[in-house]
Scaffold this motif. Sequence first.
Motif, PDB file in Angstrom:
ATOM      1  N   ASN A  17      -0.564 -18.561 -33.972  1.00 19.53           N
ATOM      2  CA  ASN A  17      -0.091 -18.798 -32.908  1.00 19.53           C
ATOM      3  C   ASN A  17       1.675 -18.102 -33.207  1.00 19.53           C
ATOM      4  O   ASN A  17       2.159 -18.701 -32.246  1.00 19.53           O
ATOM      5  CB  ASN A  17       0.686 -20.948 -33.209  1.00 19.53           C
ATOM      6  CG  ASN A  17      -0.086 -21.465 -31.570  1.00 19.53           C
ATOM      7  OD1 ASN A  17      -1.159 -20.731 -31.195  1.00 19.53           O
ATOM      8  ND2 ASN A  17      -1.147 -22.503 -32.513  1.00 19.53           N
TER       9      ASN A  17
ATOM     10  N   HIS B  23      -3.881 -16.225 -32.945  1.00 15.64           N
ATOM     11  CA  HIS B  23      -4.676 -16.926 -32.584  1.00 15.64           C
ATOM     12  C   HIS B  23      -4.234 -18.922 -33.567  1.00 15.64           C
ATOM     13  O   HIS B  23      -4.168 -19.700 -33.436  1.00 15.64           O
ATOM     14  CB  HIS B  23      -5.586 -17.520 -31.989  1.00 15.64           C
ATOM     15  CG  HIS B  23      -5.739 -16.631 -30.018  1.00 15.64           C
ATOM     16  ND1 HIS B  23      -4.759 -17.682 -30.058  1.00 15.64           N
ATOM     17  CD2 HIS B  23      -5.776 -15.846 -30.274  1.00 15.64           C
ATOM     18  CE1 HIS B  23      -5.032 -16.152 -28.485  1.00 15.64           C
ATOM     19  NE2 HIS B  23      -5.980 -15.616 -28.831  1.00 15.64           N
TER      20      HIS B  23
ATOM     21  N   VAL C 203       3.991 -22.997 -25.572  1.00 19.41           N
ATOM     22  CA  VAL C 203       3.403 -22.410 -25.469  1.00 19.41           C
ATOM     23  C   VAL C 203       2.456 -22.786 -24.569  1.00 19.41           C
ATOM     24  O   VAL C 203       1.326 -24.100 -25.526  1.00 19.41           O
ATOM     25  CB  VAL C 203       2.470 -20.822 -25.725  1.00 19.41           C
ATOM     26  CG1 VAL C 203       1.057 -20.686 -25.260  1.00 19.41           C
ATOM     27  CG2 VAL C 203       2.996 -20.168 -26.081  1.00 19.41           C
ATOM     28  N   GLN C 204       1.269 -23.471 -23.220  1.00 20.19           N
ATOM     29  CA  GLN C 204       0.980 -24.620 -23.261  1.00 20.19           C
ATOM     30  C   GLN C 204      -0.675 -24.224 -22.859  1.00 20.19           C
ATOM     31  O   GLN C 204      -1.371 -22.593 -22.157  1.00 20.19           O
ATOM     32  CB  GLN C 204       1.935 -25.668 -21.569  1.00 20.19           C
ATOM     33  CG  GLN C 204       2.540 -25.831 -21.358  1.00 20.19           C
ATOM     34  CD  GLN C 204       3.217 -26.411 -20.314  1.00 20.19           C
ATOM     35  OE1 GLN C 204       2.535 -27.543 -19.953  1.00 20.19           O
ATOM     36  NE2 GLN C 204       4.292 -26.141 -19.831  1.00 20.19           N
ATOM     37  N   ILE C 205      -1.692 -25.096 -23.243  1.00 16.94           N
ATOM     38  CA  ILE C 205      -2.617 -24.005 -23.496  1.00 16.94           C
ATOM     39  C   ILE C 205      -4.081 -24.811 -23.101  1.00 16.94           C
ATOM     40  O   ILE C 205      -4.018 -26.055 -23.056  1.00 16.94           O
ATOM     41  CB  ILE C 205      -3.367 -24.532 -24.659  1.00 16.94           C
ATOM     42  CG1 ILE C 205      -2.307 -23.354 -25.782  1.00 16.94           C
ATOM     43  CG2 ILE C 205      -5.076 -23.619 -24.586  1.00 16.94           C
ATOM     44  CD1 ILE C 205      -2.951 -22.645 -26.965  1.00 16.94           C
TER      45      ILE C 205
ATOM     46  N   PHE D 177      -3.385 -19.678 -21.203  1.00 20.73           N
ATOM     47  CA  PHE D 177      -2.284 -19.670 -21.656  1.00 20.73           C
ATOM     48  C   PHE D 177      -1.318 -19.876 -20.602  1.00 20.73           C
ATOM     49  O   PHE D 177      -1.334 -18.591 -19.762  1.00 20.73           O
ATOM     50  CB  PHE D 177      -2.405 -19.025 -22.251  1.00 20.73           C
ATOM     51  CG  PHE D 177      -2.899 -18.929 -23.853  1.00 20.73           C
ATOM     52  CD1 PHE D 177      -2.516 -19.459 -25.416  1.00 20.73           C
ATOM     53  CD2 PHE D 177      -4.333 -18.537 -23.353  1.00 20.73           C
ATOM     54  CE1 PHE D 177      -3.484 -19.409 -26.142  1.00 20.73           C
ATOM     55  CE2 PHE D 177      -5.492 -18.406 -24.457  1.00 20.73           C
ATOM     56  CZ  PHE D 177      -4.806 -19.643 -25.537  1.00 20.73           C
ATOM     57  N   THR D 178      -0.656 -20.871 -21.047  1.00 21.60           N
ATOM     58  CA  THR D 178       0.894 -20.823 -19.583  1.00 21.60           C
ATOM     59  C   THR D 178       2.170 -20.205 -20.813  1.00 21.60           C
ATOM     60  O   THR D 178       2.441 -21.072 -21.204  1.00 21.60           O
ATOM     61  CB  THR D 178       0.999 -22.217 -19.104  1.00 21.60           C
ATOM     62  OG1 THR D 178       0.143 -22.027 -18.762  1.00 21.60           O
ATOM     63  CG2 THR D 178       2.582 -21.940 -18.238  1.00 21.60           C
TER      64      THR D 178
ATOM     65  N   LYS E 257      -9.869 -20.627 -22.234  1.00 23.69           N
ATOM     66  CA  LYS E 257      -8.713 -21.601 -22.423  1.00 23.69           C
ATOM     67  C   LYS E 257      -7.820 -20.224 -21.589  1.00 23.69           C
ATOM     68  O   LYS E 257      -7.725 -19.859 -20.861  1.00 23.69           O
ATOM     69  CB  LYS E 257      -8.051 -21.109 -23.600  1.00 23.69           C
ATOM     70  CG  LYS E 257      -8.599 -22.487 -24.764  1.00 23.69           C
ATOM     71  CD  LYS E 257      -8.226 -22.448 -25.930  1.00 23.69           C
ATOM     72  CE  LYS E 257      -8.455 -23.655 -27.132  1.00 23.69           C
ATOM     73  NZ  LYS E 257      -9.786 -23.172 -27.181  1.00 23.69           N
TER      74      LYS E 257
ATOM     75  N   TRP F 120      -4.894 -29.986 -20.569  1.00 27.63           N
ATOM     76  CA  TRP F 120      -3.316 -29.605 -21.650  1.00 27.63           C
ATOM     77  C   TRP F 120      -2.522 -30.075 -22.862  1.00 27.63           C
ATOM     78  O   TRP F 120      -2.856 -30.975 -23.457  1.00 27.63           O
ATOM     79  CB  TRP F 120      -2.033 -29.198 -20.274  1.00 27.63           C
ATOM     80  CG  TRP F 120      -2.709 -28.815 -19.214  1.00 27.63           C
ATOM     81  CD1 TRP F 120      -2.629 -28.785 -18.194  1.00 27.63           C
ATOM     82  CD2 TRP F 120      -2.829 -27.156 -19.172  1.00 27.63           C
ATOM     83  NE1 TRP F 120      -3.161 -28.250 -17.438  1.00 27.63           N
ATOM     84  CE2 TRP F 120      -3.183 -26.709 -17.858  1.00 27.63           C
ATOM     85  CE3 TRP F 120      -2.279 -26.464 -20.045  1.00 27.63           C
ATOM     86  CZ2 TRP F 120      -2.852 -25.274 -17.208  1.00 27.63           C
ATOM     87  CZ3 TRP F 120      -2.392 -25.117 -19.334  1.00 27.63           C
ATOM     88  CH2 TRP F 120      -2.671 -24.639 -18.007  1.00 27.63           C
TER      89      TRP F 120
END
Length: 569
Positions: free
Chosen positions: A310, A307, A529-531, A519-520, A517, A539
């Motif tokens: 990333n 994290h 990566v969408q958070i 995570f998408t 969160k 988002w």
Amino acid sequence: MSTSSTSVKGLRVIRRPGITLDHLHQSKEWADLEVHLGSKVYQIHRNIVCTAIPYFKTMMSTNLIETQSNVITINYPHIDCDAFEWLLNWSYSISQQISLSNAKSLLVASDYFQVNSVFQFCCDYLDGVIAVDNVLDIKQWIGTFNVGNLRDKVNKFIAQNFNSIVLTPSFVNQTLEQVTEIITDNNLNVSNEIDVFEAIIRWTKYKHTERNLCTPKLLIHLRWCQLSYDQIINQISKHEIVTSNEDCRQIIIDVLSCLTFESSYNQHSSTWKQPRCQLIKSDTESTDLIVACLASPSTFELSFLDHSTNTFISWLKVNQPLIRENHKAAILGSSLLLIARDCISLNLINGRVYPCPKELRIFDWPDLASGNDCVYVSGGLNGKPSDIVYKISRFDDESFDIIQLPRLKNSRAGHRLIMCDNSLYVIGGRDESNILDSVERFDSEQNKWQIVTPMVTARSAHGVAVHGDRIFVAGGYDGSSFLTDVEEYNPKLDKWIPMTPLIVKGKIVSLIAHQEKLFTFIRSPAKLVQIYDFISKTWSVTEADSLTDDSLIAVTQIPSNFCQKTDEK
């Protein structure tokens, strides 16, 4: 002893000095009961000890000969005189101490004389002093006594601290039966099964001459399937204690035969293939890691998300190709199931790949959900969308226990399966002609599927995750385009609520709830990566530099202790 007096409001109050119970005990004055224990004789007071010690109360309340003679002989050889004197002193209200030096004898004495309060004091004391250097002694002391949760705590401590405990003098002085009980615990906290082998060798070497014949009786309890072939061949089979023992050599032969040929049978095979639970999960609070599965033409690898940067860090590479399509992933025991048009089981401890059950190989793109120590598999394509649901439990890497649940009310493919609050949900997808908004929940008590409130937006190939007691769905495909719609489901209210939409639309690989969160992960562009932050309810988009559009096939969560020894995989 002199009489004293005081004046209170004109009255003269005269006091005679009291005689303490301690004084009565020491002086033996008015003692009316004689107890013989070993070579010692104790003069005690019936009324006092019968009040404090139920054993004497019971005996003095009957017509036994001791009641008439006021003489009791205790013939139980395990009662220590010091422990009995401790109980007598305690009966006379004399302060006493419990320590490691007397706890064992006090347990025996308080149990025999039925002094439950002292027995519990001993258990509470031992509970508070458990340590690496004394836990095996405490385990022996409590024996078969009814000690409540203490035994479980002792066994858990031994399992958690196995590698330290086997280095203590107490371990090498354990009996064969005691060592066997320790190493057969499924919860041993070992990073590699070779640690258990080394403990066996250390115990054997301590008294090699008399214990050499015991070694094979311990080796049969190793979880051989968790060892690599290199460890078996180069570390274990070549060890001098193994090579010098014919029975040990035969075990190595049987193990290699069993692990090489699936049809090979051995009476210990089920034990050899059973994983250690501590290799799966830790009793200390551990963090699940977000792990991506990346496929190349000839291999696939697992990488976990750092994290702070990333970036996905490579963890485990496997020399087997997988089709570059979205796979569904779920943890079952110590293995990761990966299912799409191909279907494999990857043992996360030894890195070996095994085929999935044949029942699952007839479907393209079913969905998986982990929960209640099993994996649920539902739907998919078998010429047309399916309504079949399986519940799978693992016995070992080659065999599964599979139960077929009642069929879904709607056949589905491209749907999502999720466990929330011990209930199984099937969400969205498509049937032969339509994209679905419908949701089904399995009622385990009635053993049937129930229709609950549908989603606001019909969708297939979407992401789904659980956070707390809520279900979240994101993105997906509505039959003509990819979606950014996100919804939240409250099972208690049976209600769907729209949320802030995604920033970027695309083919969803996975939706993960992790550390407050969402995570998408989407397949293209895969680096994005969408958070979603549950606090700000917004988002954000970030890049995961190590991902490429054509390599990402699955994202899931794996307990962090699987990734602790990367070099050994």
